[in-house]
Design a protein around this motif. Structure first.
Motif, short mmCIF file in Angstrom:
data_model
loop_
_atom_site.label_atom_id
_atom_site.label_comp_id
_atom_site.label_asym_id
_atom_site.label_seq_id
_atom_site.Cartn_x
_atom_site.Cartn_y
_atom_site.Cartn_z
N ASN A 199 0.85 -1.19 0.00
CA ASN A 199 0.00 0.00 0.00
C ASN A 199 0.89 1.25 0.00
OD1 ASN A 199 -2.26 1.62 0.16
ND2 ASN A 199 -2.35 1.52 2.40
N PRO A 200 1.51 1.57 -1.18
CA PRO A 200 2.47 2.68 -1.24
C PRO A 200 1.81 4.03 -0.90
CG PRO A 200 2.56 1.33 -3.24
CD PRO A 200 1.34 0.91 -2.48
N GLU A 201 2.52 4.82 -0.15
CA GLU A 201 2.07 6.18 0.15
C GLU A 201 2.98 7.16 -0.58
OE1 GLU A 201 1.76 6.95 4.33
OE2 GLU A 201 0.95 4.95 4.77
N GLN A 202 2.35 8.19 -1.18
CA GLN A 202 3.12 9.15 -1.95
C GLN A 202 3.91 10.09 -1.03
OE1 GLN A 202 3.41 9.40 -5.45
NE2 GLN A 202 5.06 10.78 -4.85
N PRO A 203 5.26 10.02 -1.07
CA PRO A 203 6.04 10.95 -0.25
C PRO A 203 6.18 12.30 -0.96
CG PRO A 203 7.51 9.45 -1.40
CD PRO A 203 6.10 9.07 -1.80
N ASN A 204 6.70 13.27 -0.27
CA ASN A 204 6.96 14.59 -0.85
C ASN A 204 8.30 14.53 -1.58
OD1 ASN A 204 7.77 17.23 -1.34
ND2 ASN A 204 6.75 18.03 0.48
N ALA A 205 8.23 14.28 -2.90
CA ALA A 205 9.45 14.08 -3.70
C ALA A 205 10.33 15.33 -3.72
CB ALA A 205 9.09 13.66 -5.11
N GLY A 206 9.69 16.51 -3.76
CA GLY A 206 10.47 17.75 -3.77
C GLY A 206 11.29 17.90 -2.51
N LEU A 225 26.99 7.75 -1.01
CA LEU A 225 26.40 6.88 -2.02
C LEU A 225 24.93 6.60 -1.71
CD1 LEU A 225 29.35 4.33 -2.48
CD2 LEU A 225 28.66 6.16 -4.04
N GLY A 226 24.60 6.43 -0.41
CA GLY A 226 23.21 6.23 0.00
C GLY A 226 22.33 7.40 -0.39
N TRP A 227 22.86 8.60 -0.17
CA TRP A 227 22.09 9.81 -0.51
C TRP A 227 21.98 9.99 -2.02
CZ3 TRP A 227 18.67 11.86 2.28
CH2 TRP A 227 18.77 11.85 3.66
N LEU A 228 22.97 9.56 -2.76
CA LEU A 228 22.87 9.59 -4.23
C LEU A 228 21.71 8.70 -4.69
CD1 LEU A 228 26.59 9.51 -5.46
CD2 LEU A 228 24.89 11.26 -5.99
N ALA A 229 21.58 7.52 -4.05
CA ALA A 229 20.48 6.61 -4.37
C ALA A 229 19.13 7.26 -4.07
CB ALA A 229 20.63 5.30 -3.59
N VAL A 230 19.03 7.91 -2.89
CA VAL A 230 17.78 8.59 -2.51
C VAL A 230 17.48 9.72 -3.49
CG1 VAL A 230 16.63 9.97 -0.73
CG2 VAL A 230 17.99 7.99 -0.07
N LEU A 231 18.51 10.45 -3.92
CA LEU A 231 18.32 11.55 -4.87
C LEU A 231 17.76 11.03 -6.20
CD1 LEU A 231 18.72 14.53 -5.71
CD2 LEU A 231 21.06 13.94 -6.40
N ILE A 232 18.33 9.94 -6.70
CA ILE A 232 17.86 9.36 -7.96
C ILE A 232 16.39 8.94 -7.85
CG2 ILE A 232 18.14 7.39 -9.54
CD1 ILE A 232 21.21 7.56 -8.82
N VAL A 233 16.07 8.24 -6.74
CA VAL A 233 14.69 7.77 -6.52
C VAL A 233 13.72 8.96 -6.41
CG1 VAL A 233 13.17 6.70 -4.79
CG2 VAL A 233 15.28 5.55 -5.48
N SER A 234 14.12 10.00 -5.67
CA SER A 234 13.23 11.14 -5.48
C SER A 234 13.02 11.93 -6.77
CB SER A 234 13.75 12.06 -4.37
OG SER A 234 15.08 12.45 -4.60
N VAL A 235 14.05 12.04 -7.60
CA VAL A 235 13.92 12.72 -8.90
C VAL A 235 12.95 11.95 -9.81
CG1 VAL A 235 15.12 13.29 -11.05
CG2 VAL A 235 16.14 13.91 -8.85
N ILE A 236 13.07 10.61 -9.82
CA ILE A 236 12.15 9.78 -10.63
C ILE A 236 10.72 9.97 -10.15
CG2 ILE A 236 11.48 7.41 -11.21
CD1 ILE A 236 14.49 6.68 -11.06
N THR A 290 7.36 11.14 -12.10
CA THR A 290 6.45 10.02 -12.38
C THR A 290 5.70 9.62 -11.11
OG1 THR A 290 8.18 8.39 -11.89
CG2 THR A 290 7.96 9.07 -14.19
N ASP A 291 4.58 8.94 -11.31
CA ASP A 291 3.77 8.51 -10.17
C ASP A 291 4.16 7.07 -9.78
OD1 ASP A 291 1.84 8.50 -8.19
OD2 ASP A 291 0.27 7.75 -9.55
N LEU A 292 5.30 6.95 -9.10
CA LEU A 292 5.80 5.63 -8.69
C LEU A 292 6.16 5.64 -7.20
CD1 LEU A 292 8.12 4.67 -11.71
CD2 LEU A 292 6.06 3.46 -11.01
N PRO A 293 5.17 5.82 -6.33
CA PRO A 293 5.46 5.90 -4.89
C PRO A 293 6.09 4.64 -4.30
CG PRO A 293 3.09 5.69 -5.26
CD PRO A 293 3.72 5.93 -6.60
N ILE A 294 5.93 3.49 -5.02
CA ILE A 294 6.50 2.23 -4.50
C ILE A 294 8.03 2.25 -4.47
CG2 ILE A 294 6.69 0.99 -6.72
CD1 ILE A 294 5.54 -1.49 -5.18
N LEU A 295 8.63 3.18 -5.24
CA LEU A 295 10.10 3.29 -5.25
C LEU A 295 10.64 3.68 -3.87
CD1 LEU A 295 10.90 5.08 -8.65
CD2 LEU A 295 11.21 2.67 -8.06
#
Length: 293
Positions: A110-117, A157-168, A172-177
């Protein structure tokens, strides 16, 4: 010469202290940010940073404390306290990781949409802060400092991963990421923590350090001229870096004092490549009985 040594220790301690306060302050910011942005990935990285803050804090404390001289209460000195610190740190991270997983796994269904910005801003800040910590710690000579530098690089490196996921997710509407990233980061933390915990427990139980072949050392000592045999041979570690060794060497009854001295010198040469802080070599003549038998 002594002054130079203390200056070096103070410099290392100062660098670790700065990195600790930098990292700990940001951990508080990202814990609040993770809650406000509703992002499990941010909270997972906050856990990672909390673990590193604990490691840095303990490293800062132990950099000073473990260098204290031995006392009547702690005749071997205080180096072993670093193992206690590592154990506490591991338990805190394992408990935190299990909590994050119990929160993240249900979000897969049940993915919840986070605040990507908000996630993008926090991840950029995370890269800058952890990058500054790496810059502060780089080029260190102490093992503490080198280990902490690698921890900080992992965070970047962990924050780079979070940055990539948050930009996607921003485009796009992919809250499961978000829970996927969270679970990935948490499993990575757990893998490293459990690996370190196993090693720490091994040292706590006074196991022979992994990279040292005790049987090979015993064989080499037994080949020294005038050595009949060895027994009660023990090798253990104070803190994973500094080790202790003791053995009983049996020599012929007619062995002279000079020959005994030569045996000891050759045994110490064999032990030379190991970073030993404490060595005990007891010589026994073949016609005397061992007090420990």
């Amino acid at each position: 010469m002594s002054h130079h040594h203390h200056h070096h220790v103070d410099s290392t301690t100062g660098k670790i202290k700065t990195a600790f306060f930098l990292n700990f302050a940001f951990t508080i910011i990202e814990l609040i940010g993770g809650i406000l942005t509703n992002s499990m990935a941010i909270l997972s990285d906050a856990l990672h940073d909390l673990g590193d803050s604990l490691s840095l804090g303990l490293a800062w404390f132990l950099q000073k404390f473990s260098n204290k001289d031995h006392s009547p209460q702690f005749s071997f000195g205080y180096r072993r306290f670093s193992l206690l610190a590592a154990l506490i740190n591991s338990v805190v991270l394992i408990v935190g990781s299990v909590f994050i997983l119990t929160e993240a796994v249900p979000r897969l269904l049940n993915p919840e949409q986070p605040n990507a910005g908000g996630m993008i801003l926090l991840s950029l800040l995370g890269i800058v802060v952890n990058g500054a910590a790496v810059f502060k710690l780089r080029g260190g000579d102490s093992m503490n400092q080198k280990v902490m530098t690698w921890h900080m690089l992992e965070d970047v490196l962990g924050w780079l991963a979070v940055l990539i996921v948050s930009v996607i997710m921003f485009f796009t509407d992919l809250p499961i990421l978000d829970p996927i990233a969270s679970i990935g980061i948490t499993l990575f933390i757990l893998y490293n923590v459990i690996k370190n915990l196993v090693q720490t427990m091994r040292l706590f139980l006074e196991g022979v350090p992994n990279h040292i072949d005790l049987d090979d050392l015993i064989t080499k000592i037994n080949k020294i001229q005038h050595v009949n045999s060895t027994h009660h041979t023990h090798l253990w570690s104070m803190d994973g870096e500094n080790h202790a060794f003791s053995t009983h060497i049996v020599v012929p009854a007619a062995t002279t004092k000079q020959e005994v001295c030569n045996v000891k010198e050759q045994a110490k040469e064999i032990l030379g490549p190991i970073k030993l802080e404490h060595v005990t070599i007891e010589i026994e003549y073949e016609d005397e009985s061992c007090s420990l038998s």
